[in-house]
Design an enzyme around this catalytic site. Structure first.
Site, PDB file in Angstrom:
ATOM      1  N   ARG A  39      20.559  69.918  75.092  1.00 58.91           N
ATOM      2  CA  ARG A  39      19.960  70.892  74.175  1.00 58.91           C
ATOM      3  C   ARG A  39      18.825  71.610  74.887  1.00 58.91           C
ATOM      4  O   ARG A  39      18.326  71.148  75.912  1.00 58.91           O
ATOM      5  CB  ARG A  39      19.388  70.166  72.953  1.00 58.91           C
ATOM      6  CG  ARG A  39      20.468  69.491  72.128  1.00 58.91           C
ATOM      7  CD  ARG A  39      19.932  69.073  70.779  1.00 58.91           C
ATOM      8  NE  ARG A  39      18.625  68.435  70.853  1.00 58.91           N
ATOM      9  CZ  ARG A  39      17.658  68.645  69.964  1.00 58.91           C
ATOM     10  NH1 ARG A  39      17.834  69.483  68.969  1.00 58.91           N
ATOM     11  NH2 ARG A  39      16.506  68.002  70.083  1.00 58.91           N
ATOM     12  N   LYS A 103      19.647  55.670  76.775  1.00 57.03           N
ATOM     13  CA  LYS A 103      20.593  56.726  76.416  1.00 57.03           C
ATOM     14  C   LYS A 103      21.932  56.529  77.123  1.00 57.03           C
ATOM     15  O   LYS A 103      22.002  56.406  78.340  1.00 57.03           O
ATOM     16  CB  LYS A 103      19.978  58.074  76.791  1.00 57.03           C
ATOM     17  CG  LYS A 103      20.746  59.243  76.263  1.00 57.03           C
ATOM     18  CD  LYS A 103      19.845  60.442  76.188  1.00 57.03           C
ATOM     19  CE  LYS A 103      20.624  61.715  76.098  1.00 57.03           C
ATOM     20  NZ  LYS A 103      19.745  62.871  75.945  1.00 57.03           N
ATOM     21  N   ARG A 239      10.802  61.245  69.545  1.00 61.62           N
ATOM     22  CA  ARG A 239      10.538  60.090  70.394  1.00 61.62           C
ATOM     23  C   ARG A 239       9.975  58.972  69.521  1.00 61.62           C
ATOM     24  O   ARG A 239       9.258  59.246  68.559  1.00 61.62           O
ATOM     25  CB  ARG A 239       9.506  60.421  71.472  1.00 61.62           C
ATOM     26  CG  ARG A 239      10.011  61.428  72.519  1.00 61.62           C
ATOM     27  CD  ARG A 239      11.055  60.791  73.450  1.00 61.62           C
ATOM     28  NE  ARG A 239      11.602  61.742  74.407  1.00 61.62           N
ATOM     29  CZ  ARG A 239      12.696  62.487  74.224  1.00 61.62           C
ATOM     30  NH1 ARG A 239      13.378  62.395  73.096  1.00 61.62           N
ATOM     31  NH2 ARG A 239      13.121  63.321  75.149  1.00 61.62           N
TER      32      ARG A 239
HETATM   33  P1  ATP Z   1      16.048  65.291  72.338  1.00 60.51           P
HETATM   34  O1  ATP Z   1      15.483  64.052  71.772  1.00 60.51           O
HETATM   35  O2  ATP Z   1      15.168  66.458  72.210  1.00 60.51           O
HETATM   36  O3  ATP Z   1      17.476  65.525  71.976  1.00 60.51           O
HETATM   37  P2  ATP Z   1      16.992  64.517  74.848  1.00 60.51           P
HETATM   38  O4  ATP Z   1      16.166  64.048  75.969  1.00 60.51           O
HETATM   39  O5  ATP Z   1      17.917  63.558  74.225  1.00 60.51           O
HETATM   40  O6  ATP Z   1      15.977  65.032  73.861  1.00 60.51           O
HETATM   41  P3  ATP Z   1      19.259  66.337  75.299  1.00 60.51           P
HETATM   42  O7  ATP Z   1      19.195  67.798  75.404  1.00 60.51           O
HETATM   43  O8  ATP Z   1      20.035  65.734  74.216  1.00 60.51           O
HETATM   44  O9  ATP Z   1      17.761  65.854  75.285  1.00 60.51           O
HETATM   45  O10 ATP Z   1      19.825  65.773  76.686  1.00 60.51           O
HETATM   46  C1  ATP Z   1      19.288  66.177  77.930  1.00 60.51           C
HETATM   47  C2  ATP Z   1      18.377  65.099  78.478  1.00 60.51           C
HETATM   48  O11 ATP Z   1      19.080  63.878  78.603  1.00 60.51           O
HETATM   49  C3  ATP Z   1      17.882  65.387  79.890  1.00 60.51           C
HETATM   50  O12 ATP Z   1      16.692  66.120  79.842  1.00 60.51           O
HETATM   51  C4  ATP Z   1      17.679  63.986  80.489  1.00 60.51           C
HETATM   52  O13 ATP Z   1      16.410  63.461  80.124  1.00 60.51           O
HETATM   53  C5  ATP Z   1      18.705  63.155  79.761  1.00 60.51           C
HETATM   54  N1  ATP Z   1      19.941  62.967  80.550  1.00 60.51           N
HETATM   55  C6  ATP Z   1      20.575  63.852  81.377  1.00 60.51           C
HETATM   56  N2  ATP Z   1      21.691  63.320  81.879  1.00 60.51           N
HETATM   57  C7  ATP Z   1      21.796  62.070  81.340  1.00 60.51           C
HETATM   58  C8  ATP Z   1      22.736  61.019  81.484  1.00 60.51           C
HETATM   59  N3  ATP Z   1      23.825  61.118  82.235  1.00 60.51           N
HETATM   60  N4  ATP Z   1      22.501  59.872  80.783  1.00 60.51           N
HETATM   61  C9  ATP Z   1      21.420  59.728  79.991  1.00 60.51           C
HETATM   62  N5  ATP Z   1      20.490  60.686  79.829  1.00 60.51           N
HETATM   63  C10 ATP Z   1      20.676  61.847  80.491  1.00 60.51           C
END
Ligand code: ATP
Length: 242
Positions: A39, A103, A239
């Site tokens: 996103r 994640k 968060r």
């Molecule tokens: P939000 O809580 O705002 O959704 P998010 O960190 O989950 O934040 P997303 O846009 O859903 O954001 O996903 C992108 C983010 O996920 C990246 O900025 C990085 O921190 C993390 N990310 C990128 N690649 C991976 C991966 N393969 N596995 C886990 N996390 C990842």
């Protein structure tokens, strides 16, 4: 289902297909994706054969405005599939799949066709299957993969099939009644249920409260003192707070 060796972004490809009038129900999966998106313009990192990265083109009679809960609905489908195969995954609002606070994957929905008529949605899914050291180094938050999480499927094709089966069922339901019938199930998978969280809004403002679940449209219910606010996902980041 089409599987390609390499692709910039499966979502970008499927959005092109949507604009060109391609049929719904198509899935594009890539062995490696070099411009995966999250996103807010963030990147989704993956390496060769270490993740499941695919996008599904879904055409619906509903207008784009009715799709606000779609990414949460897709999350429900994915968690159902993972739990069926021994991974006790949870959901982080609005679009992440997590395992033990780390994640595991995410969903990115892009919509083609504004206004009141029917539209096309591209449902993009990225899930780590076996993260390599190089990919791990590029991720700036705690991450994990299906192998670490104890998944009992060995091939990415089988994971893909298991997830698509659940997505198809959820989309049928969503097409008839929207997110509402999935709300309770989402709450049952909620990683932050009853916990203090901090939201960052698009203007940089921060909001603290207790994550109380989601409403029928997929908005996060944030309990702050005496009131509860329903927050649209939009550009909001969540968060856990200390
Ligand atoms: P939000 O809580 O705002 O959704 P998010 O960190 O989950 O934040 P997303 O846009 O859903 O954001 O996903 C992108 C983010 O996920 C990246 O900025 C990085 O921190 C993390 N990310 C990128 N690649 C991976 C991966 N393969 N596995 C886990 N996390 C990842």
């Amino acid at each position: 289902v089409r599987i390609v060796d390499a692709c910039g972004s499966t979502n970008a490809e499927m959005m092109r297909e949507a604009r060109a009038g391609g049929p719904g129900g198509q899935v594009l999966a890539a062995e490696v994706q070099w411009e995966g998106r999250g996103r807010l313009g963030r990147s989704w990192h993956s390496g060769l054969c270490n993740a499941l990265t695919f996008s599904l083109l879904w055409r619906t009679e509903s207008p784009a405005s009715a799709l606000s809960g779609l990414s949460l609905a897709a999350g429900v489908a994915i968690v159902r599939a993972l739990r069926r195969h021994a991974v006790n995954a949870q959901l982080k609002w609005p679009n992440d799949i997590v395992y033990e606070e780390r994640k595991l994957g995410g969903v990115l929905i892009e919509v083609q066709g504004a206004g009141h008529e029917s539209c096309a949605a591209v449902i993009g899914v990225g899930i780590n299957t076996r993260l390599g050291a190089e990919t791990r180094r590029r991720i700036d938050q705690a991450a994990t993969d299906l192998t670490e999480a104890g998944g009992n499927i060995r091939t990415r094709s089988d994971w893909l099939a298991a997830i698509l089966i659940e997505i198809a069922a959820v989309l049928d339901r969503f097409a008839r009644a929207g997110f509402a019938p999935l709300q309770r199930e989402w709450d049952g998978y909620h990683a932050h249920a009853g916990r203090p969280v901090e939201l960052t809004l698009p203007n940089g403002e921060r909001m603290r409260g207790i994550a109380a679940g989601v409403d029928e449209a997929g908005r996060l219910l944030l309990a702050t003192g005496s009131s509860t606010r329903a927050v649209m996902s939009g550009d909001v980041s969540l968060r856990a707070s200390a």
